[in-house]
Design a protein around this motif. Structure first.
Motif, PDB file in Angstrom:
ATOM      1  N   LEU B 257      67.080  47.038  44.032  1.00 40.25           N
ATOM      2  CA  LEU B 257      67.461  48.141  44.573  1.00 40.25           C
ATOM      3  C   LEU B 257      67.358  49.760  44.941  1.00 40.25           C
ATOM      4  O   LEU B 257      66.776  49.931  45.574  1.00 40.25           O
ATOM      5  CB  LEU B 257      69.351  48.518  44.044  1.00 40.25           C
ATOM      6  CG  LEU B 257      70.076  47.276  44.847  1.00 40.25           C
ATOM      7  CD1 LEU B 257      71.696  47.447  44.501  1.00 40.25           C
ATOM      8  CD2 LEU B 257      70.029  47.104  45.954  1.00 40.25           C
ATOM      9  N   ILE B 260      63.879  49.453  46.535  1.00 37.13           N
ATOM     10  CA  ILE B 260      63.852  50.142  47.814  1.00 37.13           C
ATOM     11  C   ILE B 260      64.483  51.706  47.687  1.00 37.13           C
ATOM     12  O   ILE B 260      64.042  52.829  48.857  1.00 37.13           O
ATOM     13  CB  ILE B 260      65.266  49.387  48.467  1.00 37.13           C
ATOM     14  CG1 ILE B 260      65.222  47.680  48.875  1.00 37.13           C
ATOM     15  CG2 ILE B 260      65.579  49.880  49.269  1.00 37.13           C
ATOM     16  CD1 ILE B 260      65.988  46.642  48.929  1.00 37.13           C
ATOM     17  N   GLU B 261      65.298  52.279  47.187  1.00 39.47           N
ATOM     18  CA  GLU B 261      65.799  53.526  47.633  1.00 39.47           C
ATOM     19  C   GLU B 261      64.568  54.670  47.081  1.00 39.47           C
ATOM     20  O   GLU B 261      64.382  55.478  47.691  1.00 39.47           O
ATOM     21  CB  GLU B 261      66.834  54.268  46.026  1.00 39.47           C
ATOM     22  CG  GLU B 261      67.917  53.423  46.417  1.00 39.47           C
ATOM     23  CD  GLU B 261      69.178  53.665  46.262  1.00 39.47           C
ATOM     24  OE1 GLU B 261      69.301  54.961  46.249  1.00 39.47           O
ATOM     25  OE2 GLU B 261      69.329  53.270  44.255  1.00 39.47           O
ATOM     26  N   SER B 264      61.056  53.969  50.079  1.00 40.39           N
ATOM     27  CA  SER B 264      61.433  53.799  51.614  1.00 40.39           C
ATOM     28  C   SER B 264      62.418  54.407  52.082  1.00 40.39           C
ATOM     29  O   SER B 264      63.403  55.291  50.981  1.00 40.39           O
ATOM     30  CB  SER B 264      62.306  51.596  51.723  1.00 40.39           C
ATOM     31  OG  SER B 264      61.748  50.934  50.757  1.00 40.39           O
ATOM     32  N   THR B 265      61.970  54.457  53.717  1.00 41.36           N
ATOM     33  CA  THR B 265      62.877  54.971  53.969  1.00 41.36           C
ATOM     34  C   THR B 265      63.762  54.498  54.887  1.00 41.36           C
ATOM     35  O   THR B 265      64.833  54.421  54.956  1.00 41.36           O
ATOM     36  CB  THR B 265      62.473  56.009  54.828  1.00 41.36           C
ATOM     37  OG1 THR B 265      61.137  56.809  54.113  1.00 41.36           O
ATOM     38  CG2 THR B 265      62.883  57.628  55.497  1.00 41.36           C
ATOM     39  N   TYR B 266      63.496  53.378  55.327  1.00 44.50           N
ATOM     40  CA  TYR B 266      63.838  52.564  56.199  1.00 44.50           C
ATOM     41  C   TYR B 266      64.160  51.581  55.863  1.00 44.50           C
ATOM     42  O   TYR B 266      62.192  50.876  55.557  1.00 44.50           O
ATOM     43  CB  TYR B 266      63.381  52.824  57.628  1.00 44.50           C
ATOM     44  CG  TYR B 266      64.116  53.721  58.662  1.00 44.50           C
ATOM     45  CD1 TYR B 266      65.031  53.675  59.155  1.00 44.50           C
ATOM     46  CD2 TYR B 266      63.081  54.773  58.755  1.00 44.50           C
ATOM     47  CE1 TYR B 266      65.526  54.832  59.285  1.00 44.50           C
ATOM     48  CE2 TYR B 266      63.670  55.962  58.961  1.00 44.50           C
ATOM     49  CZ  TYR B 266      64.828  55.996  59.603  1.00 44.50           C
ATOM     50  OH  TYR B 266      65.356  57.278  60.862  1.00 44.50           O
ATOM     51  N   TYR B 267      64.768  49.985  55.339  1.00 37.80           N
ATOM     52  CA  TYR B 267      64.201  49.456  55.027  1.00 37.80           C
ATOM     53  C   TYR B 267      64.315  48.155  56.470  1.00 37.80           C
ATOM     54  O   TYR B 267      65.648  48.025  56.420  1.00 37.80           O
ATOM     55  CB  TYR B 267      65.341  48.858  53.233  1.00 37.80           C
ATOM     56  CG  TYR B 267      64.753  47.411  52.612  1.00 37.80           C
ATOM     57  CD1 TYR B 267      63.639  47.868  52.458  1.00 37.80           C
ATOM     58  CD2 TYR B 267      65.472  46.629  53.335  1.00 37.80           C
ATOM     59  CE1 TYR B 267      63.103  46.667  51.398  1.00 37.80           C
ATOM     60  CE2 TYR B 267      64.415  45.729  52.143  1.00 37.80           C
ATOM     61  CZ  TYR B 267      63.699  46.113  51.052  1.00 37.80           C
ATOM     62  OH  TYR B 267      63.179  44.787  50.820  1.00 37.80           O
TER      63      TYR B 267
END
Lengths: 712, 712
Positions: B257, B260-261, B264-267
């Motif tokens: 997590l 990802i946070e 990324s902007t979109y995952y």
């Protein structure tokens, strides 16, 4: 005033028809031989394009409500208060609170209904047969009510709700699904269905309930700011899903992740905070109002320990078994739903189905050796316990577990396709815990030296089976939050990953499969057959354009022939140069205005009535009549060029466009990433066709099916 | 053979120059007055377009290595084995294993280095002053090595690595960042920097290390399948980030997590399984090789309990405080980095900076009342303990905690901008735990009735402070995994959410701020100033087109004037109709071929040498010489139309294109969602300009800065 207005309406309606009869194709209009309908099986198409949500430029411009404006004018403090109250954060807090309150209310209802049954049974003479009949009738009664809710309140309440939310969040408007009727049907239906001993769960419907709650809440004046921004609206819906799961399981983090995994293809990370807030509020208020500290329904107390190689191997094997069973479950429920469609006697009378399955379930639940009548949660607790399964020892733990797993599997497969609100997570979870427990018991009998805790295997099995069915890795987080322990972190993770991987090899996830079998619009992944195709192969080339040359007569025909929400605007019929797209509603409006103008001129209405009478008498269009009409002032009136204003908001000078040679992979990528509803195709800068999201989805399914057909 | 070939090379080079001198603009070529460079400060641009990764259509077609092909031909079994070994799953498992092994190795190195210091100290006579000097010199020595690694092995090793990974995963190629040199520099540099008492952490560099590890691993022949698919390659990089965090913290779920946070902007949800697998393997192998059961470095044993309203309020207040402090931290570190750039004496000699800060840190660490020399992890464990802080009671717990927080804040702010490999998560985490502990101690002294556990507040504070700085909600999952307990779930969640929200109101996240101050290319969110702008305002209209009319002479000029990787192909210079885009390398190739042809004809080389000699003698282009050249066979040879084949793979008939009136919001959305590097702008179907990702990023920053300037 009503009768003249209806008369005018009727006149207008007929005048339109009349004009259409007379209309001839003209070069600006270019009708083509194939006029395809834009409808897609079960779903209403017209409103679809409201949800071109990610491009917020054209979102409905919602005005600040008058009373809010008045209040805002009072002072800076009221302004600030209103600003805070109308923010997304306040919305999510309220939503979380409502979700929690609603859930606790339904909990009380469920407790009372099930308690009522026990009370009735206790009042009966001690005859097992009589008790069984009463038990079964009680369940039957509630299952019929559940079916009734779906039939008479809202037909959209049937099923899980997760596939529908996935479809909605992928950018499509499913009419009726987010309505207040559906909210009532889902709430009542789910409570009574859950009480009717069907092998179903509550999380799927509750996700949907939260989604509807959010949608209904958005209609409040105070939230006008969120409502007016389509992108924000969708973020709220997505957060509501997280809230739904968090409420039911009491697992805020797992809820957020689960909702993301089962409803999204791409996730906007920025939205994570909002989902977290909603999920947290939902779980927190559930705990706070319900006066429990932590929401760990299945709290375990295993010792922290290292895992030997043998144990790790056995966890991996459990993962494989659960993955295979999960995939088998998906295929089986799909087979059942196909059988339902195929055999008429099954699909026709759906009460019968519900009744039969409810009766079987009730008997199974009541007349087992195990205490299944205590409910699914009780079973899970037994499985997770680190003591012996004393209640399951008659005739033997093995026999009971196997019997339970097989029956549960069968009942769940037939139950989750029933036309009542029903989730599938909890039954699958129960099944998984039994499988894990069985595996643990077998191992502990075979290898007493390994010091195996069968309860731990039950925890791992529950997570693995849920993951094998839903393909959501977040089940591991959910299980940590449900048991309140992290000591089984590695076993749970490894078996969840293995189960997901094995399951993915064998079948799609259960939600995707339901989505597919329900025919809900959803963009499937592209198969390899599509690799060599390009936009030209999927575009609709019977497009109807608007240009400066377009007359009112053309407009009328245009609106009749195509049901699509947007029309392309071209520079000139000669060059077919795309200069933008225009809203259907605007064209409708200027045509209506024109017709009102015509009718307001004296004599015109009478003339129209005459012509209509002539037609109504069934007379063929006599040549003199025709020539009379064609050369009439009316014809002239509607043959002038329409005054189309190419201005925002009804006109968009920069719609998405592609070259017709663009490969399908690229188009698929654009549709899934941008969430757009349609894209125009050009060929050497000339407008050549239109690809709508829906037609594209259909084409993708067709291509995938062809592939399967050739492979079989 | 080498000298003639260099001679020909030299000839070719000169002949090109010569041709350019003679060239005149022609209508097909249309050079414009402004020729802008496409470079962006620190980053190499040319290779940029390799990473048009999401549209895999044009990815480098990697061939199956020969030895693999030979092996595959042997039997079905070898084929299957190779298939399994070359899969993404095997790659991720290997990556996880390597990450774990590498981490444990560095752990041993750290232990030895720190143990060595204690050993030296124990051998010294018992003089505090002498010991302090030795302690400081020891730290100084390692801090200089750390700086040395960055200076001589790889300059890209400086800093955290998370902002760089974010930039790389957003679709840009940062040359050198994923190189083997950088791997070595990061590993060695981070170990020695960590041992040098600087207030830094290891998680940021370790994310980068895992990313590089993945990149290096991909170069193995066996993984040719992953390498040849750009999209898959990026998924592996993203999974590697998760693996990095999971290794350092031993928190697989939190690692996924967090990665990802922060990156990324979109995952893409589909990628979640891969990230989970990598993170799981990394954490599992770390545990397995290291022979610990669970990786809970800061295990706590708090009782499960309900939280009173007063406590909930105090947790919210703690969240607010941590959010404000987190934002202040972000602003402060940005200020420090600006000061560094501004004052020459600071920016020039970076050894001096490292040395000074290392000395201050060492003294602070050694000469405090508290046992800080035991390391940051020891401090965290003290804070989290549910007993009294006996070691911190001299002179007073309050004084020590406040002193520690202030000093730690100051030291971390100045340390994380140093040109050594350094993360910031752990120092911030330590600071947060101290803040929480202080808050807990104060409350327990003020309200002894509330039965407050200061250790619990320390846990909450650590999570809140980390969230307030990094804005990653996953810190709550990380803390659950670090402490192995879930009883503080609600307090942690509420304070994390509050801290994130408060922080977001006050500043961007620390990683975004570093990204910005480092000038790394990254697409910032659009400010409201950009709302009314359209593509026309940001596009580059000095574009150089290729058409059927283009001659070799034009091509030569074209390649010289523009450094961009792709050139638009237009139908005809008259209509400027975009029909596709063509690769720079292909144009280069056909021009080179043509030149080789020319030189291979007898006499031509001599003629060219003559002309060049004429120029080399410094003679001006005499009119007769000029006229001679212009009318020469050479001129004719290069003035013929170039034979450009419009075929894949060097030609793309469907590049992304937009209307120049497209609003900036839509363009921003396309760039961030599709990850494309450039898009062509058309005006009424005529090619009008080009928007590259980099120029667009720059424009976005400019617009945002303008906004800030006007607001200030």
């Amino acid at each position: 005033m009503s009768s003249p207005s209806t008369f005018i309406d009727a006149l207008q309606e007929r005048s339109r028809e009349w004009i259409r009869v007379l209309s001839q194709p003209n070069p600006a209009y270019k009708p083509q031989t194939t006029v395809r309908a834009y409808t897609y099986d079960t779903v209403d198409v017209r409103g679809d394009n409201d949800l071109d949500w990610r491009s917020s430029s054209r979102s409905a411009e919602d005005k600040t409500p008058a009373w809010l404006l008045r209040l805002q004018r009072r002072s800076a403090i009221t302004r600030t208060i209103i600003f805070v109250l109308s923010s997304e954060w306040s919305f999510l807090t309220v939503l979380g609170f409502l979700s929690a309150a609603l859930f606790l209310t339904t909990e009380i209802a469920v407790d009372n209904i099930l308690g009522g049954r026990l009370w009735i049974l206790s009042a009966l003479p001690n005859l097992s047969f009589l008790r069984l009949i009463v038990w079964t009738l009680y369940s039957l009664f509630f299952s019929i009510i559940a079916r009734f809710c779906v039939e008479y309140i809202s037909p959209f309440a049937a099923g899980s709700g997760i596939p529908e939310m996935k479809s909605i969040l992928s950018g499509l408007k499913l009419k009726g699904y987010l309505s207040f009727d559906n909210l009532i049907a889902k709430i009542v239906g789910n409570v009574v269905a859950y009480c009717s001993d069907l092998s179903i769960g509550r999380e799927g419907p509750y996700i949907m309930i939260c989604g509807i709650l959010a949608n209904v809440l958005l209609k409040l004046d105070i939230f006008y700011r969120i409502r007016s921004d389509n992108s924000s609206k969708f973020q709220m819906l997505s957060a509501a899903c997280a809230g739904g799961i968090a409420t039911v399981f009491g697992s805020p983090v797992g809820g957020v992740l689960f909702s993301i995994e089962v409803t999204s293809t791409y996730y906007l990370i920025q939205n994570l905070t909002k989902s977290f807030l909603c999920a947290f509020c939902a779980a927190f208020f559930t705990s706070y109002i319900g006066n429990h500290g932590l929401l760990t329904p299945f709290v375990t107390h295993f010792d922290s320990k290292t895992f030997s190689n043998g144990k790790i191997l056995s966890f991996i094997m459990l993962g494989v078994v659960c993955g295979v069973l999960g995939a088998f479950f998906v295929v089986a429920q799909d087979y059942v739903s196909k059988m339902r469609k195929k055999y008429f006697w099954l699909s026709k009378d759906r009460y019968k189905q519900v009744c039969i399955i409810s009766i079987i379930s009730s008997i199974f639940t009541y007349a087992s050796f195990m205490p299944l009548h205590e409910g699914q949660f009780y079973t899970i607790r037994s499985m997770f316990s680190d003591t012996k399964l004393t209640e399951w020892e008659r005739p033997s733990v093995y026999f009971n577990l196997i019997y339970f797993i097989i029956f549960k599997f069968f009942l769940t497969v037939v139950s989750i396709g029933l036309p009542v609100p029903c989730g599938l997570f909890v039954p699958v979870f129960v099944m998984g815990s039994a499988i894990g427990r069985l595996w643990g018991e077998v191992l502990s009998d075979l290898f007493p030296d390994m010091l195996i805790t069968p309860g731990g295997f039950a925890v791992v099995g529950a997570a693995a089976m849920s993951a094998g069915t839903t393909r959501a890795l977040s089940t591991c987080v959910i299980i940590f939050e449900l048991t309140g322990q992290l000591v089984y972190m590695f076993p749970v993770l490894i078996s969840v990953i293995v189960a997901t991987a094995v399951g993915n090899l064998l079948s799609p996830s259960v939600y995707d499969k339901i989505l597919e079998s329900k025919g809900l619009p959803f963009l499937p992944p592209l198969g390899h057959r599509a690799l060599r195709k390009s936009g030209r192969d999927v575009m609709n080339n019977s497009i109807h354009c608007v240009s400066r040359e377009t007359t009112y007569k053309d407009l009328s025909l245009l609106l009749k022939r195509s049901s699509f929400q947007y029309f392309p605007v071209i520079d000139h019929p000669g060059n077919m140069l795309l200069i933008g797209e225009i809203d259907r509603s605007y064209l409708r409006k200027i045509l209506d205005d024109r017709e009102r103008d015509y009718l307001s001129q004296s004599g015109n209405r009478q003339r129209l009535v005459d012509v209509m009478n002539h037609y109504d008498k069934g007379l063929p269009a006599s040549p003199d009549m025709g020539s009379d009409v064609t050369g009439s002032p009316m014809e002239e009136f509607f043959s002038t060029r329409a005054l189309i204003e190419l201005q925002r908001p009804h006109f968009d000078p920069s719609p998405f466009q592609l070259v017709d040679k663009t490969p399908l992979t690229k188009i698929h990528f654009m549709f899934s990433m941008l969430g757009i509803t349609h894209v125009w195709c050009t060929h050497k800068a000339k407008l050549a066709g239109l690809i709508t999201r829906k037609e594209f989805m259909k084409k993708c399914w067709e291509l995938n099916e062809q592939r399967n057909a050739t492979e079989d």
